[in-house]
Motif scaffolding. Sequence first.
Motif, PDB file in Angstrom:
ATOM      1  N   ARG A 207      -6.304  -7.568  -2.308  1.00 37.68           N
ATOM      2  CA  ARG A 207      -6.227  -8.285  -0.806  1.00 37.68           C
ATOM      3  C   ARG A 207      -7.565  -9.254  -0.450  1.00 37.68           C
TER       4      ARG A 207
ATOM      5  N   LEU B 216      -0.373  -5.656  -8.422  1.00 41.75           N
ATOM      6  CA  LEU B 216      -0.247  -6.015  -7.199  1.00 41.75           C
ATOM      7  C   LEU B 216      -0.446  -7.309  -6.847  1.00 41.75           C
TER       8      LEU B 216
ATOM      9  N   GLY C   1       0.731  -1.350   0.107  1.00 38.19           N
ATOM     10  CA  GLY C   1      -0.049   0.295   0.112  1.00 38.19           C
ATOM     11  C   GLY C   1       0.811   1.226   0.248  1.00 38.19           C
TER      12      GLY C   1
ATOM     13  N   LEU D 275      -5.577  -1.933  -4.190  1.00 36.05           N
ATOM     14  CA  LEU D 275      -4.985  -2.820  -3.335  1.00 36.05           C
ATOM     15  C   LEU D 275      -5.930  -3.609  -2.523  1.00 36.05           C
TER      16      LEU D 275
ATOM     17  N   ASN E 137       3.205   1.750  -2.162  1.00 39.02           N
ATOM     18  CA  ASN E 137       3.284   2.142  -3.426  1.00 39.02           C
ATOM     19  C   ASN E 137       2.614   3.278  -3.828  1.00 39.02           C
ATOM     20  N   LEU E 138       1.518   3.489  -3.504  1.00 40.78           N
ATOM     21  CA  LEU E 138       0.576   4.321  -3.856  1.00 40.78           C
ATOM     22  C   LEU E 138       0.948   5.528  -3.203  1.00 40.78           C
ATOM     23  N   LEU E 139       1.353   5.376  -2.046  1.00 42.70           N
ATOM     24  CA  LEU E 139       1.913   6.861  -1.368  1.00 42.70           C
ATOM     25  C   LEU E 139       3.105   7.221  -2.054  1.00 42.70           C
TER      26      LEU E 139
ATOM     27  N   LEU F  53      -4.221  -3.681   6.548  1.00 41.36           N
ATOM     28  CA  LEU F  53      -3.653  -2.308   6.933  1.00 41.36           C
ATOM     29  C   LEU F  53      -3.562  -2.248   8.443  1.00 41.36           C
TER      30      LEU F  53
ATOM     31  N   VAL G 130       4.235  15.514   2.157  1.00 40.48           N
ATOM     32  CA  VAL G 130       3.761  14.384   1.516  1.00 40.48           C
ATOM     33  C   VAL G 130       2.277  14.025   1.447  1.00 40.48           C
ATOM     34  N   PRO G 131       1.699  14.639   0.247  1.00 35.12           N
ATOM     35  CA  PRO G 131       0.390  14.451   0.016  1.00 35.12           C
ATOM     36  C   PRO G 131      -0.010  12.788  -0.101  1.00 35.12           C
ATOM     37  N   THR G 132      -1.049  12.510   0.749  1.00 35.44           N
ATOM     38  CA  THR G 132      -1.226  11.119   0.867  1.00 35.44           C
ATOM     39  C   THR G 132      -2.658  10.910   0.172  1.00 35.44           C
TER      40      THR G 132
END
Lengths: 157, 157, 157, 157
Positions: D93, D113, A86, D89, A88-90, C83, B79-81
Motif C-alpha cells: 500500500r 496483494l 488486510g 500489505l 485476508n491475513l486474518l 487501515l 479468532v487468533p489475530t
Amino acid sequence: MGSMLAVIGPGDAADPRLLTVAHSVGREVAEHGTALVCGGLGGVMEAACRGARERGGLTVGLLPGLDRRAANPYVDVAVPTGLGQGRNLLVVRAADAVIAVGGSWGTLSEVALACRDGKRVVSLSGWQVSDTQGGTVPGVTPAADAGQAVLLALGER
Amino acid sequence: MGSMLAVIGPGDAADPRLLTVAHSVGREVAEHGTALVCGGLGGVMEAACRGARERGGLTVGLLPGLDRRAANPYVDVAVPTGLGQGRNLLVVRAADAVIAVGGSWGTLSEVALACRDGKRVVSLSGWQVSDTQGGTVPGVTPAADAGQAVLLALGER
Amino acid sequence: MGSMLAVIGPGDAADPRLLTVAHSVGREVAEHGTALVCGGLGGVMEAACRGARERGGLTVGLLPGLDRRAANPYVDVAVPTGLGQGRNLLVVRAADAVIAVGGSWGTLSEVALACRDGKRVVSLSGWQVSDTQGGTVPGVTPAADAGQAVLLALGER
Amino acid sequence: MGSMLAVIGPGDAADPRLLTVAHSVGREVAEHGTALVCGGLGGVMEAACRGARERGGLTVGLLPGLDRRAANPYVDVAVPTGLGQGRNLLVVRAADAVIAVGGSWGTLSEVALACRDGKRVVSLSGWQVSDTQGGTVPGVTPAADAGQAVLLALGER
C-alpha cells in the motif's frame, strides 16, 4: 472450541463449476464438526457457507468492509474488519488449515501467507506456483475432490 | 446475522466486583438474543462470556496472539489475530455498540475508537474522560446496572 | 536510524492556539535531531510537520486512507495504510514516545495504546483521564510548553 | 513527496546472485529520485537499501516486529509495525509500484496483494504463477535487468 478451516477462493467472478466444488467442501467441513472461516462475501465463500449451513456447521465471515450486511446470507458470525485485503491475513490466522477452491490474486495472497506460516494448504482447481526454473515449490497439496481436500486439511490423510 | 455487542474491560487484573457485573452483562446480552464479541481472554472478557453461555448466547473472541488456545473456555468462536492491541480496533468494528466494564488503558483505547467512529458506548464503573478544562466530553453513557447497560447499548432506552 | 517521536492531536478541528503549540513542538523535535511521525493529515499533524521541516527535521505521515496525496505538504515520507483508525496503533508503534497536543477521541485512542504499551506519553492541553473514583491514572505526564514536552518525551527530564 | 517503489524479495535465505540484482535495483530506484520502501530486514531488502543509499536515495523499512533495531543498517526510516506478515500489505500500500527480486512465500503474498489492487508489479527472477490449465495469469511483468525493472515500474516503458 475445536478447529477451524478456512475456505478461500474467488468471489462473484467464480465460475459455476467452482461453486459446486465449494458447496461440497462446505458440507464436508461441517460433517467433520469443524467450523468454517472465510472472507464472508459471495462466490466460493458463499457456496462454502451454504454447504456448511446445510449440514449444521458454524460459519464465520471476516469482511473487508465495515458493514456487517455485506456478508453472504449463510454467514453465522460476520466480523466487519475495515481492513480491505488486510482481512485476508486474518482469515489465514483464524484457521488451522486452508482449502483453496479456484484461483484469484486475493486467493493467492492467502495461500502464500498460509504457506509462509507453515500451515497446511490444500488446493482444488487452484492456481499453480513454480519457482524461477519452473520447478515445483513445496507447500500446497492438490486434492482430487472435496472429501479428500477436507481430510488432507485436517491432517487425516 | 443479528446484531453483536462488544463487552470490554480489564483482563486478569479485574477486581471481583467487576467480574460479577461483567457476568450479568453477558447474561443480559444473551437474553436479548444478541451475540457477544470481546478480546477473548480472562477477567471481564471471561466473566461476560460465561454469563452469555449460561443463557445460550453466542460468544466471539478476537485474540491478540496467534494461538486459539489462549481463549477463555466460554468463547465459541476464537479468532487468533496476531495483531496484539491491534485487535482492539477489530473488537470495536465487529460490534454494533460497546459496553465497558471497568477501566484500563486497553479498555480506554477501545472506548476512544468506538466514540471516534460514532458508535454507542455504555460504561459501567469505567474510567472517566474530561477535556482540558475538566468539562465532560460527550460520547460515553454511564449505566447503573447490567440490564440498563444492555438496553442503552441496543438503543432501547 | 535514531529515535522517532510521535506528535498526535486533532486534525482540521484543532483550534488555532493548539496549532501554535504543535508548530513549536515540531521545531523542538527537529532541533533534537529526532524524526517526527504522525497521522499525516491536517491540524495538529500539519502544524507539527511544518515546524519540524523549518528546522530541517524528517517527517513521516502514516495515513488512514490509500492515497498518498492526502498527506499534508510538510510530510517527507507518506505511508498510505488503508487501515482507517487502525493507523493510530501504527503511529504509536513507530514512535519511541508520544506527545499529545490537544484532545479528541482519535488522539485519546493513541494515548491509551501508548500507555498500554508502557511508552512515555507527554500531554500539552490534552484531555484528562481519571479512574472510577475520580483519581488520577498514572501514565500521562503533563508538560508546560513545547520545549519541556520534548525533553520529557526524550527522557531527558 | 514524490513516488515510492517497493522492492520485495527473500530475506536472509536469498542467494548471492539475487543480492547483486537487488543492489542494482536499489541504485536505479535512487537514481530516478524515487524513495524505496521494503520490509526492512536482510537479504534482498538490505541489498536494495544499500544500493539506494549509495546513490543518495531515501529508504523506508516497514518491520514485522516491534523493535526498530531489527532494521538493516541502510534503512533511513524504520517503522516497527508489530503486525508480522501483516506488514506485507503495508509495503504494497505504501508503494506506487512493486519490484520483486527472487521468490518466497512472503514475497508472493506481496505480489498477489499488489496485483489484486491493480498496481504495477515487475519481477526479476521471481516465482511464476499460472492458472489451473497452466496458462499465464496477467499481472506481473518480467524484466531483464535492474534498469529495465525500474523503468517498467515507473511506467516509463
